[in-house]
Design an enzyme around this catalytic site. Structure first.
Site, PDB file in Angstrom:
ATOM      1  CB  CYS A   1      -0.941   0.000   1.199  1.00 36.43           C
ATOM      2  SG  CYS A   1      -2.053  -1.412   1.188  1.00 36.43           S
TER       3      CYS A   1
ATOM      4  CG  HIS B   1      -3.254   3.331   2.035  1.00 31.53           C
ATOM      5  ND1 HIS B   1      -3.749   2.828   0.849  1.00 31.53           N
ATOM      6  CD2 HIS B   1      -3.283   2.300   2.922  1.00 31.53           C
ATOM      7  CE1 HIS B   1      -4.060   1.563   1.010  1.00 31.53           C
ATOM      8  NE2 HIS B   1      -3.787   1.211   2.257  1.00 31.53           N
TER       9      HIS B   1
ATOM     10  CG  ASN C   1      -6.668  -1.014   1.409  1.00 31.78           C
ATOM     11  OD1 ASN C   1      -5.994  -0.712   0.424  1.00 31.78           O
ATOM     12  ND2 ASN C   1      -6.129  -1.333   2.568  1.00 31.78           N
TER      13      ASN C   1
HETATM   14  O1  UT7 Z   1      -3.531  -1.182   3.948  1.00 31.38           O
HETATM   15  C1  UT7 Z   1      -3.665  -1.660   5.237  1.00 31.38           C
HETATM   16  C2  UT7 Z   1      -4.695  -2.749   5.217  1.00 31.38           C
HETATM   17  N1  UT7 Z   1      -5.231  -3.152   6.465  1.00 31.38           N
HETATM   18  C3  UT7 Z   1      -5.963  -2.342   7.287  1.00 31.38           C
HETATM   19  O2  UT7 Z   1      -6.141  -1.171   7.050  1.00 31.38           O
HETATM   20  C4  UT7 Z   1      -6.568  -2.989   8.499  1.00 31.38           C
HETATM   21  C5  UT7 Z   1      -6.620  -2.070   9.697  1.00 31.38           C
HETATM   22  N2  UT7 Z   1      -7.556  -2.618  10.680  1.00 31.38           N
HETATM   23  C6  UT7 Z   1      -8.874  -2.390  10.607  1.00 31.38           C
HETATM   24  O3  UT7 Z   1      -9.316  -1.660   9.734  1.00 31.38           O
HETATM   25  C7  UT7 Z   1      -9.747  -3.010  11.658  1.00 31.38           C
HETATM   26  O4  UT7 Z   1      -8.946  -3.686  12.594  1.00 31.38           O
HETATM   27  C8  UT7 Z   1     -10.807  -3.989  11.055  1.00 31.38           C
HETATM   28  C9  UT7 Z   1     -11.850  -3.223  10.275  1.00 31.38           C
HETATM   29  C10 UT7 Z   1     -10.135  -5.016  10.150  1.00 31.38           C
HETATM   30  C11 UT7 Z   1     -11.518  -4.750  12.172  1.00 31.38           C
HETATM   31  O5  UT7 Z   1     -12.115  -3.828  13.062  1.00 31.38           O
HETATM   32  P1  UT7 Z   1     -11.905  -3.995  14.630  1.00 31.38           P
HETATM   33  O6  UT7 Z   1     -12.674  -2.920  15.276  1.00 31.38           O
HETATM   34  O7  UT7 Z   1     -10.415  -4.043  14.892  1.00 31.38           O
HETATM   35  O8  UT7 Z   1     -12.588  -5.384  14.893  1.00 31.38           O
HETATM   36  P2  UT7 Z   1     -12.009  -6.681  15.614  1.00 31.38           P
HETATM   37  O9  UT7 Z   1     -11.031  -7.379  14.741  1.00 31.38           O
HETATM   38  O10 UT7 Z   1     -11.572  -6.289  17.002  1.00 31.38           O
HETATM   39  O11 UT7 Z   1     -13.279  -7.589  15.742  1.00 31.38           O
HETATM   40  C12 UT7 Z   1     -14.413  -7.204  16.570  1.00 31.38           C
HETATM   41  C13 UT7 Z   1     -15.514  -8.209  16.389  1.00 31.38           C
HETATM   42  C14 UT7 Z   1     -15.034  -9.658  16.484  1.00 31.38           C
HETATM   43  O12 UT7 Z   1     -16.070 -10.390  17.108  1.00 31.38           O
HETATM   44  P3  UT7 Z   1     -15.915 -10.857  18.648  1.00 31.38           P
HETATM   45  O13 UT7 Z   1     -14.684 -11.689  18.672  1.00 31.38           O
HETATM   46  O14 UT7 Z   1     -15.767  -9.578  19.422  1.00 31.38           O
HETATM   47  O15 UT7 Z   1     -17.182 -11.580  18.889  1.00 31.38           O
HETATM   48  C15 UT7 Z   1     -14.934 -10.103  15.058  1.00 31.38           C
HETATM   49  O16 UT7 Z   1     -15.127 -11.492  14.890  1.00 31.38           O
HETATM   50  O17 UT7 Z   1     -16.074  -8.080  15.084  1.00 31.38           O
HETATM   51  C16 UT7 Z   1     -16.078  -9.361  14.434  1.00 31.38           C
HETATM   52  N3  UT7 Z   1     -15.930  -9.140  13.012  1.00 31.38           N
HETATM   53  C17 UT7 Z   1     -16.948  -8.943  12.169  1.00 31.38           C
HETATM   54  N4  UT7 Z   1     -18.271  -8.892  12.356  1.00 31.38           N
HETATM   55  C18 UT7 Z   1     -19.039  -8.661  11.290  1.00 31.38           C
HETATM   56  C19 UT7 Z   1     -14.756  -9.072  12.300  1.00 31.38           C
HETATM   57  N5  UT7 Z   1     -15.019  -8.830  11.010  1.00 31.38           N
HETATM   58  C20 UT7 Z   1     -16.361  -8.742  10.902  1.00 31.38           C
HETATM   59  C21 UT7 Z   1     -17.226  -8.511   9.829  1.00 31.38           C
HETATM   60  N6  UT7 Z   1     -18.563  -8.471  10.064  1.00 31.38           N
HETATM   61  N7  UT7 Z   1     -16.797  -8.314   8.564  1.00 31.38           N
END
Ligand code: UT7
Length: 339
Positions: free
Chosen positions: A119, A262, A292
């Site tokens: 990225c 980005h 992204n």
């Molecule tokens: O170019 C760089 C590329 N990468 C990035 O930019 C990633 C940067 N990170 C992020 O944008 C965020 O960390 C995410 C959007 C990927 C995830 O958001 P988060 O607030 O960090 O969520 P999390 O991973 O802490 O997950 C929270 C909950 C989990 O459930 P439990 O364990 O609390 O029950 C996940 O299983 O949300 C759940 N979850 C979802 N639920 C519905 C994770 N993905 C999803 C989904 N839909 N797509």
């Protein structure tokens, strides 16, 4: 008489272009594949839809379309290009896709090669291009950022598949004939010790060769990401590097016309803007429509904002790319536009 090598102090950004696949996949569409919802994806990322390459489209098609638009905006013939730099981590051909782009454009004089920095790739390529222009080695360069992450996403992994899409964006730059300069500072960083938080590794398989010798099999695993760690990395390093860059240039954030980051996650954009007290009206964002798109996000956003008139000639733009590697960088840009 020995010809004097051409020397230039500065670089000028002359034209931009972009291209996206026609097929849009909405959050609701994704909900048919994995357990997710439009409200979860929008609230955590700001993304509403992403584009995915169709069966009759290729990454090179997008690259060529975006490059042609940039050349048309600048009023340049493809033959006037000295170099084509293609920033991509997902080429059609691992040996490099840039030469295919060169031949598609008919840019016969240009040397063409790929540059891989995920990225951060577009920003790293722009900065690299500027060095060739400043040294006097070249006069006109096309930089393209393009990725087809849809090829490498695990579409059954809801933690990552909601984020990514496909696109290409292009920028044409030339050596400045006078003291004008559209690259007013840059910084680049890498930290491979943290690379495991976002990777697209080779498959770990071997096959028999001869006797007891074996060979590694080619092929890649799907993208693996620790979302929370990538998020923490971005909200720490991006403000840090932008702060350093502004200090180096002796500029205050209030002197910026635009923040062009980005496009990874709206929450990351908001956090960086808040850190510098940059109003949201100056933060460029189109990830709602595209997600992204890796190396393509910055030129895709730049092109949209130039064509709809938000970015005007003379505007000062702070840009930052960040992602896998880990790698990150920032540049202070000025938009000149066509001569
Ligand atoms: O170019 C760089 C590329 N990468 C990035 O930019 C990633 C940067 N990170 C992020 O944008 C965020 O960390 C995410 C959007 C990927 C995830 O958001 P988060 O607030 O960090 O969520 P999390 O991973 O802490 O997950 C929270 C909950 C989990 O459930 P439990 O364990 O609390 O029950 C996940 O299983 O949300 C759940 N979850 C979802 N639920 C519905 C994770 N993905 C999803 C989904 N839909 N797509």
């Amino acid at each position: 008489m020995v010809a004097q090598p051409f020397r230039s102090a500065g670089v000028l950004l002359r034209g931009c272009g972009s291209a996206t696949p026609s097929r849009s996949i909405s959050n609701a569409d994704l909900g048919q594949r994995v357990e997710t919802s439009d409200s979860w994806i929008r609230s955590r990322t700001g993304i509403a839809a992403r584009r995915v390459l169709g069966p009759s489209e290729s990454l090179i098609d997008l690259c060529a379309a975006s490059a042609s638009s940039a050349l048309t905006m600048a009023g340049w013939e493809p033959d006037s290009l000295d170099l084509i730099l293609l920033a991509t981590s997902t080429p059609d051909d691992l040996f490099g896709s840039a030469p295919r782009l060169q031949s598609r454009l008919g840019a016969h004089r240009a040397v063409a090669f790929d540059l891989t920095a995920a990225c951060s790739g577009f920003l790293f390529a722009l900065i690299t291009a500027a060095q060739y222009l400043r040294s006097g080695a070249m006069r006109r360069i096309l930089v393209v950022g393009a990725d087809q992450l849809s090829r490498w996403v695990d579409w059954d992994d809801r933690r990552s598949c909601v984020l990514f899409g496909d696109a290409a964006g292009a920028l044409v730059m030339e050596a400045s004939p006078d003291d004008r300069d559209d690259l007013n500072g840059f910084l680049m960083r890498s930290d491979g010790s943290r690379g495991d938080v976002l990777k697209l590794p080779q498959i770990d398989e071997r096959a028999p060769l001869v006797g007891d010798a074996s060979h590694p099999q080619g092929g890649f695993q799907p993208i693996q990401m620790n979302g929370q760690e990538v998020y923490k990395f971005a909200v720490r390093e991006v403000p840090g590097i932008l702060d350093e860059l502004l200090q180096q240039a002796d500029l205050g954030a209030e002197q910026l016309d635009w923040l062009l980051l980005h496009q990874a996650n709206q929450r990351i954009l908001d956090a960086v803007a808040e850190r510098f007290a940059v109003p949201s009206t100056k933060v460029l964002s189109n990830l709602a429509n595209y997600g992204n798109t890796s190396a393509a996000t910055i030129p895709l956003m730049l092109d949209e904002a130039v064509r709809d008139g938000r970015i005007q000639a003379g505007h000062r733009i702070a840009s930052s790319g960040f992602g896998a590697g880990l790698s990150w960088g920032a540049a202070l840009l000025r938009w000149s536009g066509p001569a």
